[in-house]
Design an enzyme around this catalytic site. Structure first.
Site, PDB file in Angstrom:
ATOM      1  N   ASP A  98      59.304   8.074  26.014  1.00 26.12           N
ATOM      2  CA  ASP A  98      60.071   7.547  24.894  1.00 26.12           C
ATOM      3  C   ASP A  98      61.411   8.254  24.834  1.00 26.12           C
ATOM      4  OD1 ASP A  98      59.689   5.851  22.353  1.00 26.12           O
ATOM      5  OD2 ASP A  98      57.635   6.288  22.979  1.00 26.12           O
ATOM      6  N   ASP A 199      63.485   3.869  21.999  1.00 23.59           N
ATOM      7  CA  ASP A 199      63.122   3.637  20.599  1.00 23.59           C
ATOM      8  C   ASP A 199      64.299   3.027  19.822  1.00 23.59           C
ATOM      9  OD1 ASP A 199      61.054   4.195  18.555  1.00 23.59           O
ATOM     10  OD2 ASP A 199      62.617   5.453  17.667  1.00 23.59           O
ATOM     11  N   GLU A 250      63.401  -1.066  22.650  1.00 23.43           N
ATOM     12  CA  GLU A 250      62.795  -1.593  21.424  1.00 23.43           C
ATOM     13  C   GLU A 250      63.942  -2.147  20.587  1.00 23.43           C
ATOM     14  OE1 GLU A 250      59.697  -0.157  17.953  1.00 23.43           O
ATOM     15  OE2 GLU A 250      61.471   1.024  18.357  1.00 23.43           O
ATOM     16  N   HIS A 314      51.224   1.408  18.994  1.00 22.36           N
ATOM     17  CA  HIS A 314      50.887   2.448  18.011  1.00 22.36           C
ATOM     18  C   HIS A 314      51.426   2.121  16.616  1.00 22.36           C
ATOM     19  CE1 HIS A 314      54.932   3.175  19.251  1.00 22.36           C
ATOM     20  NE2 HIS A 314      55.103   4.034  18.264  1.00 22.36           N
TER      21      HIS A 314
END
Ligand code: ISL
Length: 535
Positions: A98, A199, A250, A314
């Site tokens: 990430d 992210d 993302e 998640h």
């Protein structure tokens, strides 16, 4: 579309803290992941996406990073991560980390310096705004708090945070911030990682002015702002160009036309993206809408760019519980898997999805640990809503649904830990677990292995053009993929009752299905069939 390894890959997401605990402290760790690498490799996936394990006060489960060059004690050590990368590579698995650079932790030394006064070297590394204590600069909300502004006593100013107040947003307008991020990315690449899951990467560019908005609850003002592509192109030039990496962004708040700008191969930004038209915006399965979303994204992206396919991670409730059916758990888990792996795009498997793990409803709000849940719950209760109503309205979408520990066997705590698990293990671990699935030829796990194997043997699954054959049908999802003379037909009954159909093809070659008897024109609840109709 040219053929490339990452387009053909399947990604397995490891939320390490809930995956496998190697030292009995109740929390998963990097050594625990190493212990399970053979299991991950046995699935046939090529890439592991490892959630953040950097040094962090862990307010948001690692998405609040205090040191990009360190490893959180709970996760292990840098030596463990090095070993994980090496051991994964030895098995032919790639590892992506990430990249969380929209914000840091408020305990990052950059922020500690920035907040000292208004003249220090890093004073504009974050987003500071004048204002009066008690009156935030605008009426926006953040993802995790009633306002994205927190007052800082030291500077006598507000700072901006798209998420919790402990996660101040970096100021990407400051070139030194960008360079610091690029240096860090290069450092990790040199350490051997194979790419990044970025992210909320389209939040890095902020609106030109922080004016009030009409509907603060529509958070789209937080992302996808003009100018974001300049940052991403610069990042590509400075860090990614010419390297064999895999990058997935993302990207909330985008539709397909904007989405293409991020992933178009000729534009050289990212390779693929997660959009949120399903995970954030579609509460439960709405098949007609889902088909439209697939069609719109396919029409806009292909063949210029590549999509991603996921229904849970998640942050998002397990897909069987939210989009399938717990009554038809095995059938619907297989159907959703077959769908995600045969739609155009890179499929992601979130740990436990491959054994059909389900979500959880805690009867007591205090059992929810997620900062997003806690903050919102407290805000609503403080505003006078009855706590029971708030709890029940938040249970289905709570992020902790997907964060319960991986269920390895039927021993205490599902074989996840010998200690006290950091989060409640779903009591259904007695029957839903890896060990039981390994012994059952009809298990979801065996089905996922078959599905992933098919991808290696049939380029049509990756490169085939996509055609929806029944876009108006509310129960059946029927589509074809076609590539170099090979045609596949996928027939899915996304429904808990039988449906009769003319799309079932008794004389064609059935490559995979989730019922033993699948020659009939009647599709059973959640029946899924994959035919090869020509070659
Ligand atoms: O969690 C969500 C809805 O339940 C999402 O909207 C999510 O907050 C959003 O997609 C951003 O997620 C990412 O950044 C967050 C972090 O908490 C998430 O875990 C991460 O996936 C802040 O870094």
């Amino acid at each position: 579309m040219n053929r490339t390894w990452w387009k053909e890959a399947v990604v397995y997401q490891v939320y390490w803290r809930s995956f496998n605990d190697s030292n009995g402290d109740g929390m998963g760790d990097l050594r625990g992941v190493i212990e399970k690498l053979d299991y991950i490799a046995s699935l046939g996936v090529e890439v592991i996406w490892l959630n953040p394990c950097y040094t962090s006060p862990d307010i948001d489960n690692g998405y609040d990073i205090a040191d990009y060059y360190g490893i959180m004690e709970k996760a292990g050590t840098m030596a463990d991560l090095d070993q994980l990368i090496e051991s994964a590579h030895a098995r032919g698995l790639k590892i992506i980390l990430d990249l969380v650079v929209n914000h840091t932790s408020n305990q990052h030394h950059w922020f500690e310096e920035s907040r000292r006064d208004q003249t220090n070297d890093k004073s504009d590394w974050y987003i500071w705004h004048d204002g009066e204590k008690g009156t935030p600069p605008n009426n926006w909300r953040s993802y995790f708090a009633p306002s994205p502004w927190t007052w800082d006593e030291g500077r006598q100013q507000y700072y901006f945070h798209s998420f919790a107040s402990e996660q101040p947003d970096l100021n990407w307008e400051q070139p030194a911030v960008r360079q610091a991020v690029y240096t860090m990315m290069r450092w990790w690449i040199d350490r051997g990682i194979d790419g990044f899951r970025m992210d909320v990467i389209n939040l890095i560019k902020k609106r030109a002015a922080f004016d009030d908005v009409e509907d603060p609850f529509d958070l789209s003002y937080l992302g996808n702002q003009p100018g974001v592509h300049e940052f991403l192109q610069e990042m590509h030039q400075e860090v990614l160009a010419g390297k064999e990496l895999f990058t997935v962004g993302e990207i909330p708040f985008v539709g397909p036309e904007d989405g293409l700008l991020y992933v178009s191969e000729e534009r050289q930004e990212l390779q693929t993206l997660f959009h949120f038209e399903v995970a954030d915006d579609m509460e439960e399965m709405d098949l007609l809408r889902y088909k439209q979303i697939q069609k719109r994204w396919y029409d806009a992206l292909y063949p210029k760019g590549v999509a991603s396919q996921f229904l849970n991670n998640h942050d998002h409730t397990r897909q069987v519980t939210r989009f399938g059916s717990e009554c038809y758990r095995v059938e619907s888990a297989k159907l959703l898997g077959l769908m995600l792996h045969t739609l155009p795009g890179i499929p992601y498997v979130y740990q436990g999805e491959e054994i059909g793990m389900t979500g959880i409803r805690f009867s007591d709000a205090s059992l929810y640990q997620d900062v997003a849940f806690r903050n919102r719950y407290e805000e609503r209760v403080a505003a006078g809503e009855p706590s029971g109503t708030v709890l029940s309205s938040m249970q289905l979408r709570a992020r902790d649904n997907s964060r319960t520990p991986m269920q390895w066997d039927d021993s205490r705590a599902g074989g996840f830990t010998t200690g006290a698990p950091w989060m409640t293990v779903n009591p259904n671990y007695k029957t839903i677990n890896v060990q039981a699935a390994e012994q059952d030829p009809q298990s979801v796990l065996v089905f996922y292995r078959e599905l992933i194997q098919l991808r290696k043997e049939h380029p049509v699954m990756v490169y085939g053009v996509y055609r929806d054959l029944a876009i108006q049908d509310p129960y059946l999802y029927v589509y074809e993929r076609e590539f170099e003379g090979v045609t596949w037909r996928i027939v899915l009954n996304v429904h808990d009752e039988q449906v009769e159909t003319t799309f079932a093809l008794p004389n064609e070659q059935l490559l995979l299905s989730n019922y033993e008897e699948s020659a009939s024109k009647i599709l059973q609840p959640y029946e899924a069939r994959l035919y090869q109709t020509s070659r």
